[in-house]
Design a protein around this motif. Structure first.
Motif, PDB file in Angstrom:
ATOM      1  N   SER A   1       0.840  -1.189   0.000  1.00  0.00           N
ATOM      2  CA  SER A   1       0.000   0.000   0.000  1.00  0.00           C
ATOM      3  C   SER A   1       0.878   1.242   0.000  1.00  0.00           C
ATOM      4  O   SER A   1       1.962   1.246   0.562  1.00  0.00           O
ATOM      5  CB  SER A   1      -0.894  -0.003   1.246  1.00  0.00           C
ATOM      6  N   THR A   2       0.370   2.291  -0.625  1.00  0.00           N
ATOM      7  CA  THR A   2       1.085   3.576  -0.590  1.00  0.00           C
ATOM      8  C   THR A   2       0.432   4.525   0.397  1.00  0.00           C
ATOM      9  O   THR A   2       0.858   5.660   0.533  1.00  0.00           O
ATOM     10  CB  THR A   2       1.102   4.226  -1.989  1.00  0.00           C
ATOM     11  N   ALA A   3      -0.601   4.054   1.092  1.00  0.00           N
ATOM     12  CA  ALA A   3      -1.310   4.882   2.074  1.00  0.00           C
ATOM     13  C   ALA A   3      -0.406   5.169   3.271  1.00  0.00           C
ATOM     14  O   ALA A   3       0.489   4.391   3.584  1.00  0.00           O
ATOM     15  CB  ALA A   3      -2.574   4.165   2.540  1.00  0.00           C
TER      16      ALA A   3
ATOM     17  N   LEU B   1       8.933   0.111   4.575  1.00  0.00           N
ATOM     18  CA  LEU B   1       8.253   1.254   5.183  1.00  0.00           C
ATOM     19  C   LEU B   1       8.677   2.592   4.587  1.00  0.00           C
ATOM     20  O   LEU B   1       7.922   3.563   4.643  1.00  0.00           O
ATOM     21  CB  LEU B   1       8.478   1.262   6.692  1.00  0.00           C
ATOM     22  N   GLY B   2       9.888   2.640   4.065  1.00  0.00           N
ATOM     23  CA  GLY B   2      10.357   3.895   3.466  1.00  0.00           C
ATOM     24  C   GLY B   2      10.330   5.035   4.458  1.00  0.00           C
ATOM     25  O   GLY B   2      10.873   4.940   5.547  1.00  0.00           O
ATOM     26  N   LYS B   3       9.651   6.127   4.089  1.00  0.00           N
ATOM     27  CA  LYS B   3       9.640   7.322   4.934  1.00  0.00           C
ATOM     28  C   LYS B   3       8.901   7.128   6.254  1.00  0.00           C
ATOM     29  O   LYS B   3       9.012   7.949   7.152  1.00  0.00           O
ATOM     30  CB  LYS B   3       9.040   8.501   4.172  1.00  0.00           C
ATOM     31  N   TRP B   4       8.176   6.025   6.412  1.00  0.00           N
ATOM     32  CA  TRP B   4       7.460   5.761   7.659  1.00  0.00           C
ATOM     33  C   TRP B   4       8.313   4.995   8.679  1.00  0.00           C
ATOM     34  O   TRP B   4       7.883   4.736   9.788  1.00  0.00           O
ATOM     35  CB  TRP B   4       6.143   5.016   7.401  1.00  0.00           C
ATOM     36  N   MET B   5       9.529   4.661   8.317  1.00  0.00           N
ATOM     37  CA  MET B   5      10.432   3.985   9.250  1.00  0.00           C
ATOM     38  C   MET B   5      10.882   4.999  10.294  1.00  0.00           C
ATOM     39  O   MET B   5      11.475   6.023   9.955  1.00  0.00           O
ATOM     40  CB  MET B   5      11.640   3.419   8.489  1.00  0.00           C
TER      41      MET B   5
ATOM     42  N   ASN C   1       2.555  -6.510  10.312  1.00  0.00           N
ATOM     43  CA  ASN C   1       3.105  -6.119   9.003  1.00  0.00           C
ATOM     44  C   ASN C   1       1.970  -5.762   8.053  1.00  0.00           C
ATOM     45  O   ASN C   1       2.047  -4.767   7.328  1.00  0.00           O
ATOM     46  CB  ASN C   1       3.931  -7.263   8.400  1.00  0.00           C
ATOM     47  N   ALA C   2       0.925  -6.571   8.039  1.00  0.00           N
ATOM     48  CA  ALA C   2      -0.217  -6.301   7.162  1.00  0.00           C
ATOM     49  C   ALA C   2      -0.900  -4.992   7.569  1.00  0.00           C
ATOM     50  O   ALA C   2      -1.352  -4.231   6.705  1.00  0.00           O
ATOM     51  CB  ALA C   2      -1.196  -7.468   7.204  1.00  0.00           C
ATOM     52  N   MET C   3      -0.979  -4.721   8.872  1.00  0.00           N
ATOM     53  CA  MET C   3      -1.609  -3.470   9.345  1.00  0.00           C
ATOM     54  C   MET C   3      -0.865  -2.237   8.859  1.00  0.00           C
ATOM     55  O   MET C   3      -1.472  -1.206   8.608  1.00  0.00           O
ATOM     56  CB  MET C   3      -1.643  -3.431  10.881  1.00  0.00           C
ATOM     57  N   VAL C   4       0.473  -2.345   8.733  1.00  0.00           N
ATOM     58  CA  VAL C   4       1.243  -1.178   8.296  1.00  0.00           C
ATOM     59  C   VAL C   4       1.385  -1.130   6.776  1.00  0.00           C
ATOM     60  O   VAL C   4       2.114  -0.295   6.254  1.00  0.00           O
ATOM     61  CB  VAL C   4       2.637  -1.100   8.972  1.00  0.00           C
ATOM     62  N   GLY C   5       0.706  -2.053   6.098  1.00  0.00           N
ATOM     63  CA  GLY C   5       0.708  -2.032   4.640  1.00  0.00           C
ATOM     64  C   GLY C   5       1.831  -2.816   3.998  1.00  0.00           C
ATOM     65  O   GLY C   5       2.102  -2.650   2.809  1.00  0.00           O
TER      66      GLY C   5
END
Length: 185
Positions: free
Chosen positions: A18-20, A106-110, A88-92
């Motif tokens: 997801s990109t959300a 996670l990219g920028k969400w890490m 993991n599924a919850m965070v996309g």
């Protein structure tokens, strides 16, 4: 090749589905899951060290206790990993995304806290792996030494291939008057 439509296509090597944006609560839950796994691995490392000590002192009860504790901790660790896959599924992310791929996933969400928890888990897992390797070598030696000791006590050949189970010639292991060693006796 038929391609199906997905709202957010996943490319080869992409661990995110997801990109959300990722909720802070989900990231915190993932961090807690990593910290819980690290604690279980630390506990397992302590059991491995106690097992080594028990082997060194010939404390068979402590060795048995360590086997039971290891089994219990491995079951608990398996449940903790299932929990992490759900998070993991919850965070996309894909459920099977491993800790070493979290940063990519996670990219920028890490977050720095999540990064620290991941690194602590990886360090703990590496330490456990090293300690298990040492225990394997020690246990192999202990088994070899015990086998040699039993052969000497019962008068069996020092080379296990000379006589033993299935041999036409009776040995200390196949004679009807052989002495049996038992921890429970």
């Amino acid at each position: 090749m038929m391609q199906t439509y997905q709202e957010h296509p996943v490319q080869e090597g992409n661990f995110r589905t997801s990109t959300a944006p990722v909720s802070p609560a989900a990231l915190e839950a993932l961090c807690d899951a990593l910290l819980s796994e690290r604690k279980l691995i630390d506990d397992l490392t302590d059991v491995v060290l106690r097992q080594r000590s028990a082997v060194a002192t010939d404390d068979l009860q402590a060795v048995d206790d360590s086997v039971f504790a290891t089994h219990r901790l491995l079951l608990t660790l398996g449940e903790a990993r299932k929990r992490r896959r759900s998070i993991n599924a919850m965070v996309g992310c894909k459920e099977e995304t491993g800790v070493k791929h979290l940063e990519d996933a996670l990219g920028k969400w890490m977050t720095p806290r999540l990064r620290q928890a991941r690194e602590e888990l990886q360090i703990a897992a590496g330490r456990l792996s090293r300690e298990i390797g040492i225990n394997r070598r020690i246990l192999r030696e202990a088994i070899s030494n015990s086998d040699s000791f039993v052969r000497a006590v019962v008068g069996a050949p020092t080379d296990a291939s000379q006589q033993g189970y299935g041999s036409a010639t009776p040995s200390a292991y196949t004679r009807s008057d052989a002495i049996a060693f038992s921890r429970t006796a």
